[in-house]
Design a protein around this motif. Structure first.
Motif, mmCIF file in Angstrom:
data_model
loop_
_atom_site.group_PDB
_atom_site.id
_atom_site.type_symbol
_atom_site.label_atom_id
_atom_site.label_comp_id
_atom_site.label_asym_id
_atom_site.label_seq_id
_atom_site.Cartn_x
_atom_site.Cartn_y
_atom_site.Cartn_z
ATOM 1 N N ARG A 228 0.634 -1.158 0.036
ATOM 2 C CA ARG A 228 -0.090 -0.060 -0.126
ATOM 3 C C ARG A 228 0.907 1.197 -0.109
ATOM 4 O O ARG A 228 0.509 2.253 -0.726
ATOM 5 C CB ARG A 228 -0.754 -0.023 1.247
ATOM 6 C CG ARG A 228 -2.019 -1.147 1.024
ATOM 7 C CD ARG A 228 -3.185 -1.111 2.073
ATOM 8 N NE ARG A 228 -2.733 -1.157 3.407
ATOM 9 C CZ ARG A 228 -3.544 -1.206 4.516
ATOM 10 N NH1 ARG A 228 -4.866 -0.867 4.282
ATOM 11 N NH2 ARG A 228 -3.163 -1.649 5.665
ATOM 12 N N TYR A 229 2.060 1.207 0.807
ATOM 13 C CA TYR A 229 2.819 2.523 0.672
ATOM 14 C C TYR A 229 3.532 2.716 -0.706
ATOM 15 O O TYR A 229 3.609 3.588 -1.198
ATOM 16 C CB TYR A 229 3.900 2.125 2.027
ATOM 17 C CG TYR A 229 5.015 2.898 1.778
ATOM 18 C CD1 TYR A 229 4.655 4.597 2.646
ATOM 19 C CD2 TYR A 229 6.292 3.058 1.348
ATOM 20 C CE1 TYR A 229 5.438 5.449 2.389
ATOM 21 C CE2 TYR A 229 7.235 4.222 1.213
ATOM 22 C CZ TYR A 229 6.822 5.656 1.972
ATOM 23 O OH TYR A 229 7.587 6.418 2.051
ATOM 24 N N LEU A 230 4.000 1.468 -1.497
ATOM 25 C CA LEU A 230 4.514 1.667 -2.756
ATOM 26 C C LEU A 230 3.310 2.253 -3.584
ATOM 27 O O LEU A 230 3.857 2.997 -4.563
ATOM 28 C CB LEU A 230 4.992 0.173 -3.218
ATOM 29 C CG LEU A 230 5.310 0.222 -4.532
ATOM 30 C CD1 LEU A 230 6.635 0.982 -4.829
ATOM 31 C CD2 LEU A 230 5.735 -1.423 -4.947
ATOM 32 N N LEU A 231 2.184 1.509 -3.567
ATOM 33 C CA LEU A 231 1.112 2.317 -4.440
ATOM 34 C C LEU A 231 1.002 3.906 -4.133
ATOM 35 O O LEU A 231 0.841 4.612 -5.193
ATOM 36 C CB LEU A 231 -0.272 1.696 -3.972
ATOM 37 C CG LEU A 231 -0.524 0.498 -4.532
ATOM 38 C CD1 LEU A 231 -1.959 -0.350 -4.138
ATOM 39 C CD2 LEU A 231 -0.546 0.216 -6.204
ATOM 40 N N SER A 232 0.966 4.312 -3.111
ATOM 41 C CA SER A 232 1.145 5.786 -2.979
ATOM 42 C C SER A 232 2.115 6.399 -3.289
ATOM 43 O O SER A 232 1.920 7.583 -3.807
ATOM 44 C CB SER A 232 0.783 6.093 -1.213
ATOM 45 O OG SER A 232 1.940 5.760 -0.555
#
Length: 250
Positions: A43-47
């Motif tokens: 999820r951090y990578l997506l953001s």
């Protein structure tokens, strides 16, 4: 119509004969939960991909989400670039994933940015006028013998100063390091509620279709395509993402 994603219990019971992993309707229905609980830092990578798009996607250019699955990258990018006259092209060869992608993008994206969703093999996609291309855990499922040609096509289709984000699960030539990071990954999955049975069965099914490579192999392939400016910009255990840039005029 809202695509109601489910909790991943696909492999919670013993499977007598395990077939190779496929991205079918059952997988597509639980895919967002699966990625969140299986891929460290997902999820951090997506953001952060969204923030890259916000900073570097140029007006009136195209963005490609290659191997888009249910559209998480497309949705994150769209949130960060609408109003720029861009077009996002999301591609996947799984009918089930494309169906979910269509529903999710209609639900979570605005109408300010044109989004084209294509069910096809990546080798059939013409890339042009691109300021950003994303391969988010896609190349590892693509035939090894075709990976260089795909990166070459991406290089050719990127505009000057265009950007490629390549996220992958890495393998390591140092066996001890490979074992340590793999064990940490399995602990991560246990912490997120997966049982040892689920972890084992998925590993057996994925081993037949997910062909991981080392960071150095990816970097060398990127350089061969023309991406002399590249770096590992994110890593969490044996998962990571590479940022590669196409230079502008001298």
């Amino acid at each position: 119509m809202i695509n109601k994603h489910k909790f991943d219990i696909l492999l919670s019971k013993p499977i007598v004969e395990m077939d190779p992993w496929t991205f079918n309707h059952a997988v597509a229905a639980v895919f967002p939960d699966m990625m969140k609980r299986s891929v460290p830092g997902y999820r951090y990578l997506l953001s952060m991909i969204g923030r890259l798009a916000n900073r570097y996607v140029e007006n009136s250019t195209q963005v490609y989400d290659l191997g888009c699955s249910t559209g998480a990258v497309t949705i994150e990018i769209e949130k960060n670039i609408h109003g720029r006259g861009c077009k996002i092209i999301a591609v996947d060869n799984s009918e089930a994933m494309i169906q979910c992608c269509r529903i999710d993008t209609q639900t979570f994206c605005s109408t300010e940015t044109k989004i084209e969703i294509i069910e096809d093999d990546l080798q059939n996609i013409e890339i042009y006028n691109a300021s950003l291309v994303v391969l988010n855990f896609t190349l590892q499922f693509y035939p090894r013998e075709a990976r260089q040609n795909l990166l070459n096509a991406i290089w050719s289709g990127l505009n000057p100063y265009g950007m490629l984000v390549l996220s992958e699960k890495f393998s390591f030539s140092d066996i001890k390091i490979d074992h340590i990071l793999s064990d940490m990954h399995y602990d991560f999955k246990r912490m997120n509620g997966y049982s040892d049975l689920e972890i084992y069965q998925k590993r057996c099914m994925l081993d037949q279709v997910m062909l991981t490579e080392s960071l150095s192999t990816h970097i060398q392939r990127l350089k061969s395509a023309g991406f002399q400016h590249n770096t590992l910009w994110f890593q969490y255990f044996n998962f990571g993402s590479i940022l590669a840039l196409k230079p502008g005029p001298p």
